[in-house]
Design an enzyme around this catalytic site. Structure first.
Site, PDB file in Angstrom:
ATOM      1  N   LYS A  77      13.278 -31.945 -25.029  1.00  0.00           N
ATOM      2  CA  LYS A  77      11.861 -31.594 -24.866  1.00  0.00           C
ATOM      3  C   LYS A  77      10.944 -32.418 -25.770  1.00  0.00           C
ATOM      4  O   LYS A  77       9.939 -32.926 -25.324  1.00  0.00           O
ATOM      5  CB  LYS A  77      11.625 -30.112 -25.181  1.00  0.00           C
ATOM      6  CG  LYS A  77      12.044 -29.147 -24.099  1.00  0.00           C
ATOM      7  CD  LYS A  77      11.451 -27.753 -24.326  1.00  0.00           C
ATOM      8  CE  LYS A  77      11.698 -27.187 -25.717  1.00  0.00           C
ATOM      9  NZ  LYS A  77      13.101 -26.963 -26.052  1.00  0.00           N
ATOM     10  N   ARG A  88       7.570 -18.875 -25.278  1.00  0.00           N
ATOM     11  CA  ARG A  88       9.008 -18.713 -25.456  1.00  0.00           C
ATOM     12  C   ARG A  88       9.503 -17.384 -24.895  1.00  0.00           C
ATOM     13  O   ARG A  88      10.689 -17.104 -24.936  1.00  0.00           O
ATOM     14  CB  ARG A  88       9.257 -18.702 -26.932  1.00  0.00           C
ATOM     15  CG  ARG A  88      10.120 -19.599 -27.731  1.00  0.00           C
ATOM     16  CD  ARG A  88      10.776 -20.791 -27.286  1.00  0.00           C
ATOM     17  NE  ARG A  88      11.640 -21.278 -28.329  1.00  0.00           N
ATOM     18  CZ  ARG A  88      11.425 -22.385 -29.028  1.00  0.00           C
ATOM     19  NH1 ARG A  88      10.392 -23.146 -28.795  1.00  0.00           N
ATOM     20  NH2 ARG A  88      12.276 -22.744 -29.961  1.00  0.00           N
ATOM     21  N   ARG A  91      22.283 -34.383 -33.439  1.00  0.00           N
ATOM     22  CA  ARG A  91      20.974 -34.441 -34.083  1.00  0.00           C
ATOM     23  C   ARG A  91      21.060 -33.923 -35.523  1.00  0.00           C
ATOM     24  O   ARG A  91      20.397 -34.436 -36.418  1.00  0.00           O
ATOM     25  CB  ARG A  91      19.961 -33.588 -33.286  1.00  0.00           C
ATOM     26  CG  ARG A  91      18.560 -33.620 -33.875  1.00  0.00           C
ATOM     27  CD  ARG A  91      17.554 -32.936 -32.974  1.00  0.00           C
ATOM     28  NE  ARG A  91      17.584 -31.491 -33.103  1.00  0.00           N
ATOM     29  CZ  ARG A  91      16.852 -30.659 -32.354  1.00  0.00           C
ATOM     30  NH1 ARG A  91      16.065 -31.128 -31.409  1.00  0.00           N
ATOM     31  NH2 ARG A  91      16.928 -29.365 -32.538  1.00  0.00           N
ATOM     32  N   ARG A 145      18.256 -31.113 -39.568  1.00  0.00           N
ATOM     33  CA  ARG A 145      17.409 -29.927 -39.389  1.00  0.00           C
ATOM     34  C   ARG A 145      18.180 -28.678 -39.790  1.00  0.00           C
ATOM     35  O   ARG A 145      19.330 -28.500 -39.391  1.00  0.00           O
ATOM     36  CB  ARG A 145      16.994 -29.837 -37.914  1.00  0.00           C
ATOM     37  CG  ARG A 145      15.493 -29.731 -37.742  1.00  0.00           C
ATOM     38  CD  ARG A 145      15.138 -29.742 -36.293  1.00  0.00           C
ATOM     39  NE  ARG A 145      15.242 -28.404 -35.697  1.00  0.00           N
ATOM     40  CZ  ARG A 145      14.679 -28.084 -34.545  1.00  0.00           C
ATOM     41  NH1 ARG A 145      13.993 -28.974 -33.875  1.00  0.00           N
ATOM     42  NH2 ARG A 145      14.815 -26.872 -34.071  1.00  0.00           N
ATOM     43  N   ARG A 185      20.344 -19.741 -31.004  1.00  0.00           N
ATOM     44  CA  ARG A 185      19.141 -20.250 -30.325  1.00  0.00           C
ATOM     45  C   ARG A 185      19.365 -20.346 -28.817  1.00  0.00           C
ATOM     46  O   ARG A 185      18.448 -20.095 -28.027  1.00  0.00           O
ATOM     47  CB  ARG A 185      18.745 -21.606 -30.918  1.00  0.00           C
ATOM     48  CG  ARG A 185      18.094 -21.449 -32.308  1.00  0.00           C
ATOM     49  CD  ARG A 185      18.135 -22.715 -33.134  1.00  0.00           C
ATOM     50  NE  ARG A 185      17.494 -23.836 -32.503  1.00  0.00           N
ATOM     51  CZ  ARG A 185      17.877 -25.105 -32.685  1.00  0.00           C
ATOM     52  NH1 ARG A 185      18.908 -25.403 -33.460  1.00  0.00           N
ATOM     53  NH2 ARG A 185      17.235 -26.068 -32.090  1.00  0.00           N
TER      54      ARG A 185
HETATM   55  P1  AMP Z   1      11.812 -25.689 -31.744  1.00  0.00           P
HETATM   56  O1  AMP Z   1      11.493 -26.860 -32.606  1.00  0.00           O
HETATM   57  O2  AMP Z   1      10.914 -25.551 -30.554  1.00  0.00           O
HETATM   58  O3  AMP Z   1      13.261 -25.635 -31.366  1.00  0.00           O
HETATM   59  O4  AMP Z   1      11.516 -24.384 -32.622  1.00  0.00           O
HETATM   60  C1  AMP Z   1      12.209 -24.143 -33.826  1.00  0.00           C
HETATM   61  C2  AMP Z   1      12.068 -22.682 -34.233  1.00  0.00           C
HETATM   62  O5  AMP Z   1      10.693 -22.368 -34.445  1.00  0.00           O
HETATM   63  C3  AMP Z   1      12.545 -21.675 -33.210  1.00  0.00           C
HETATM   64  O6  AMP Z   1      13.945 -21.456 -33.278  1.00  0.00           O
HETATM   65  C4  AMP Z   1      11.743 -20.436 -33.617  1.00  0.00           C
HETATM   66  O7  AMP Z   1      12.282 -19.830 -34.777  1.00  0.00           O
HETATM   67  C5  AMP Z   1      10.405 -21.042 -33.991  1.00  0.00           C
HETATM   68  N1  AMP Z   1       9.520 -21.138 -32.806  1.00  0.00           N
HETATM   69  C6  AMP Z   1       9.059 -22.258 -32.192  1.00  0.00           C
HETATM   70  N2  AMP Z   1       8.276 -21.958 -31.154  1.00  0.00           N
HETATM   71  C7  AMP Z   1       8.226 -20.604 -31.086  1.00  0.00           C
HETATM   72  C8  AMP Z   1       7.598 -19.681 -30.219  1.00  0.00           C
HETATM   73  N3  AMP Z   1       6.852 -20.081 -29.176  1.00  0.00           N
HETATM   74  N4  AMP Z   1       7.766 -18.345 -30.468  1.00  0.00           N
HETATM   75  C9  AMP Z   1       8.497 -17.916 -31.504  1.00  0.00           C
HETATM   76  N5  AMP Z   1       9.152 -18.737 -32.347  1.00  0.00           N
HETATM   77  C10 AMP Z   1       9.020 -20.076 -32.153  1.00  0.00           C
END
Ligand code: AMP
Length: 188
Positions: free
Chosen positions: A13, A88, A127, A133, A144
């Protein structure tokens, strides 16, 4: 162009969001990136989000929705935006509809990038070696993916019901997937 990009963690993404944003001249807004920047900057928001992120859980909706509402008031989204990682869950999707309606706008399309969980787990572990990360460990990746299946996958059904959903296969070379995305959006 007002777009949402949905897909499991590791589907590419972030990479594709940057390319689409470039193609359409709109900002890519990643809620994960905003949270990570706040964790790094040790802000109040970062402190609130950190525990959820490190477990692979969703940050509470009220925190996330307020953050997005604020971001969508910035001037750079006037010509459009691409949201990566938001909404989400279905409640966030309803909230986003409300925010856009308040601004007199609506989404043009929602793109789902598909990839099976073996493929995305392999990508995320790779990654982890490169980016380090904190939430790319095997246990947290599993969590996740479970959160994705349970909370985020239903978001695609919500948008399918609105006639907004475009599905694109995320397996293949980065350029190939970008071409598929642009073609699919053009075909709409
Ligand atoms: P990502 O980089 O999109 O994988 O997001 C990393 C982490 O940030 C996720 O595992 C959540 O803990 C938090 N996060 C990101 N976007 C959201 C969202 N829309 N709602 C809730 N938590 C989020």
């Amino acid at each position: 162009m007002r777009l949402v990009l949905v897909g499991p963690p590791g589907a590419g993404k972030g990479t594709q969001a940057a390319r689409l944003a470039d193609t359409y001249g709109i900002p890519a807004i990643s809620t994960g990136d905003i949270f990570r920047a706040n964790v790094k900057g040790e802000t109040e928001l970062g402190r609130e989000a950190q525990g959820y992120m490190s477990r692979g859980a969703l940050v509470p909706d009220e925190v996330t929705n307020a953050m997005v509402r604020d971001r969508l008031l910035h001037e750079d989204v006037a010509a459009g935006f691409l949201l990566d990682g938001y909404p989400r869950n279905p409640d966030q999707a309803v909230e986003l509809d409300g925010m856009l309606a308040d601004n007199g706008t609506a989404l043009n399309a929602v793109v789902e990038i598909t990839a099976d969980s073996d493929e995305v787990t392999t990508r995320l572990l790779k990654r982890a070696e490169i980016e380090g990360r904190a939430d790319d460990t095997e246990d947290v990746i599993r969590k996740r993916l479970a959160v994705y299946a349970e909370s985020t996958a239903p978001v695609t059904a919500y948008y399918e019901g609105q006639g907004l959903l475009v599905r694109v296969d995320g397996i293949g070379e980065v350029d190939e997937v970008t071409d598929r995305l642009v073609d699919a959006l053009r075909a709409r």
